[in-house]
Design a protein around this motif. Structure first.
Motif, PDB file in Angstrom:
ATOM      1  N   GLN A  11       0.827  -1.207   0.000  1.00 14.22           N
ATOM      2  CA  GLN A  11       0.000   0.000   0.000  1.00 14.22           C
ATOM      3  C   GLN A  11       0.861   1.257   0.000  1.00 14.22           C
ATOM      4  OE1 GLN A  11      -2.772   0.338   3.249  1.00 14.22           O
ATOM      5  NE2 GLN A  11      -4.115   1.722   2.097  1.00 14.22           N
ATOM      6  N   SER A  12       2.029   1.163   0.651  1.00 18.62           N
ATOM      7  CA  SER A  12       2.929   2.309   0.654  1.00 18.62           C
ATOM      8  C   SER A  12       3.431   2.624  -0.748  1.00 18.62           C
ATOM      9  CB  SER A  12       4.127   2.037   1.581  1.00 18.62           C
ATOM     10  OG  SER A  12       3.706   1.937   2.922  1.00 18.62           O
ATOM     11  N   PHE A  15       0.965   4.903  -2.447  1.00 21.12           N
ATOM     12  CA  PHE A  15       1.140   6.275  -1.977  1.00 21.12           C
ATOM     13  C   PHE A  15       2.384   6.895  -2.608  1.00 21.12           C
ATOM     14  CE2 PHE A  15      -1.995   4.900   0.909  1.00 21.12           C
ATOM     15  CZ  PHE A  15      -2.485   5.974   1.636  1.00 21.12           C
ATOM     16  N   ALA A  19       2.648  10.215  -5.038  1.00 26.19           N
ATOM     17  CA  ALA A  19       3.466  11.352  -4.601  1.00 26.19           C
ATOM     18  C   ALA A  19       4.489  11.732  -5.658  1.00 26.19           C
ATOM     19  CB  ALA A  19       4.154  11.008  -3.281  1.00 26.19           C
ATOM     20  N   PHE A  25       3.096  15.780  -1.646  1.00 22.54           N
ATOM     21  CA  PHE A  25       2.368  14.894  -0.744  1.00 22.54           C
ATOM     22  C   PHE A  25       0.922  15.359  -0.590  1.00 22.54           C
ATOM     23  CE2 PHE A  25       6.311  13.317   1.845  1.00 22.54           C
ATOM     24  CZ  PHE A  25       6.854  12.806   0.660  1.00 22.54           C
ATOM     25  N   ALA A  28      -1.039  14.290  -3.684  1.00 23.21           N
ATOM     26  CA  ALA A  28      -1.236  12.840  -3.632  1.00 23.21           C
ATOM     27  C   ALA A  28      -2.341  12.485  -2.645  1.00 23.21           C
ATOM     28  CB  ALA A  28       0.071  12.157  -3.250  1.00 23.21           C
ATOM     29  N   ALA A  29      -2.367  13.199  -1.517  1.00 26.06           N
ATOM     30  CA  ALA A  29      -3.406  12.943  -0.517  1.00 26.06           C
ATOM     31  C   ALA A  29      -4.791  13.237  -1.079  1.00 26.06           C
ATOM     32  CB  ALA A  29      -3.136  13.780   0.731  1.00 26.06           C
ATOM     33  N   LEU A  32      -5.801  10.376  -3.386  1.00 29.51           N
ATOM     34  CA  LEU A  32      -6.051   9.115  -2.696  1.00 29.51           C
ATOM     35  C   LEU A  32      -7.162   9.220  -1.651  1.00 29.51           C
ATOM     36  CD1 LEU A  32      -2.312   8.074  -2.221  1.00 29.51           C
ATOM     37  CD2 LEU A  32      -3.941   7.106  -3.861  1.00 29.51           C
ATOM     38  N   THR A  34      -7.117  10.949   1.246  1.00 24.64           N
ATOM     39  CA  THR A  34      -6.588  10.858   2.602  1.00 24.64           C
ATOM     40  C   THR A  34      -5.934  12.194   2.953  1.00 24.64           C
ATOM     41  OG1 THR A  34      -5.205   9.525   4.086  1.00 24.64           O
ATOM     42  CG2 THR A  34      -4.364   9.903   1.850  1.00 24.64           C
ATOM     43  N   VAL A  39      -0.009  10.475   3.994  1.00 26.53           N
ATOM     44  CA  VAL A  39       0.895  10.178   2.889  1.00 26.53           C
ATOM     45  C   VAL A  39       2.343  10.258   3.362  1.00 26.53           C
ATOM     46  CG1 VAL A  39       1.711  10.957   0.627  1.00 26.53           C
ATOM     47  CG2 VAL A  39      -0.737  10.945   1.130  1.00 26.53           C
ATOM     48  N   ARG A  42       3.227   7.172   5.308  1.00 23.45           N
ATOM     49  CA  ARG A  42       3.417   5.991   4.446  1.00 23.45           C
ATOM     50  C   ARG A  42       4.757   6.048   3.728  1.00 23.45           C
ATOM     51  NH1 ARG A  42       0.269   1.431   5.053  1.00 23.45           N
ATOM     52  NH2 ARG A  42      -1.861   2.069   5.603  1.00 23.45           N
TER      53      ARG A  42
END
Length: 314
Positions: A11-12, A15, A19, A25, A28-29, A32, A34, A39, A42
């Motif tokens: 899963q990392s 992320f 990213a 970050f 990317a959040a 995703l 989140t 992020v 992770r």
């Protein structure tokens, strides 16, 4: 014994890939669904697992290290392949598959020549054809619908008539010319006959019954040939090996294009025929409904344009 490769937290990697694409970050959040700290956490776990930094962190954002670039190239290609495979699987699942059971003759001489028209009408429908010469109970088979020959009824099933049994002796033009056929039933009994092998009781019209319908006693003096499926019987007739019983409209196209000719003017009919059979208790998906509508219409049209139809006055 080789040491198994230990993968980093999968899963990392997702992320990490997001990213890198955004070099942010925060962005990317958002992609995703989140938070930016999640992020960052992770990515930190991934760097801890690998033992190297993957990003150079600065006031204006992040950039990849050499190790980060190497990992990104591998992750990008791998996730791309996984995504493509998943898309193909979902696409296949979205396509409807219709399994149709029928006999060899109907599949070869009626259904196969019309599959292109069916696929054009229903482009998202995948058709699987299962053939057998023997009777079977569709309720116990992994099929959606059957085109079955018989007199009916079929227990636990609905049956829609497609074709009555209309039979005419056929042969190649060369066979006709070589034997000087006059169109008399008694003359046919002396010639090589092509038989379709069947278990008793016979489900379709055979030569013995055909001659009986026309008041002709057979002597068994002809040199006959018996084959275990109908396409072989028809191929033998085309090759001039003997007379075959032709079922309309299965042989209609072969008569139209001159590969076969009728060896007797008057077709014989029985109470049997082809039926579209489906288990009563079975749910009828849209694919089956549309196939039923298509084939009933096609069969009606084929029967209407049969070269033997006017000879029966049907």
């Amino acid at each position: 014994m080789a040491t198994p490769r230990r993968l980093p937290p999968l899963q990392s990697l997702v992320f990490f890939e997001a990213a890198v694409r955004h070099l942010s970050f925060t962005a990317a959040a958002l992609e995703l669904g989140t938070s930016q700290p999640a992020v960052s956490q992770r990515i930190g776990l991934l760097e801890e697992d690998l033992g190297v930094p993957l990003f150079k962190r600065g006031h204006r954002g992040v950039s990849l290290t050499a190790d980060g670039l190497q990992l990104f190239n591998a992750v990008r290609d791998s996730l791309g392949s996984i995504g493509e495979a998943a898309a193909q699987i979902r696409s296949r699942r979205a396509r409807q598959v219709l399994t149709v059971a029928t006999d060899f003759g109907f599949a070869a001489y009626w259904l196969m020549p019309r599959l292109a028209a069916l696929r054009a009408l229903l482009p998202n429908l995948d058709v699987r054809i299962v053939t057998t010469q023997d009777p079977f109970d569709i309720r116990g088979e992994p099929v959606d619908i059957a085109i079955a020959f018989g007199a009916g009824p079929w227990p636990g099933c609905t049956a829609v008539p497609l074709f009555p049994e209309i039979v005419v002796p056929v042969c190649s033009p060369g066979f006709w010319a070589a034997h000087g056929l006059t169109g008399q039933a008694a003359d046919l009994a002396k010639l090589p006959l092509l038989h379709l092998e069947s278990a008793e009781p016979l489900r379709w019209l055979g030569w013995e019954n055909w001659f009986a319908l026309h008041g002709v006693a057979t002597t068994g003096e002809s040199h006959d040939l018996t084959l275990n499926n109908y396409p072989l019987v028809i191929q033998a007739a085309i090759a001039g090996q003997g007379l075959a019983l032709g079922w309309t409209p299965l042989v209609d196209d072969l008569v139209r294009n001159g590969q076969l000719v009728a060896a007797f003017a008057q077709p014989a009919t029985t109470a049997h025929g082809y039926f579209l059979v489906q288990p009563t208790a079975q749910r009828t998906p849209e694919s089956v409904q549309r196939f039923r509508q298509w084939i009933v219409g096609e069969c009606a049209s084929a029967l209407l344009h049969s070269p033997f139809l006017d000879k029966k006055g049907l």
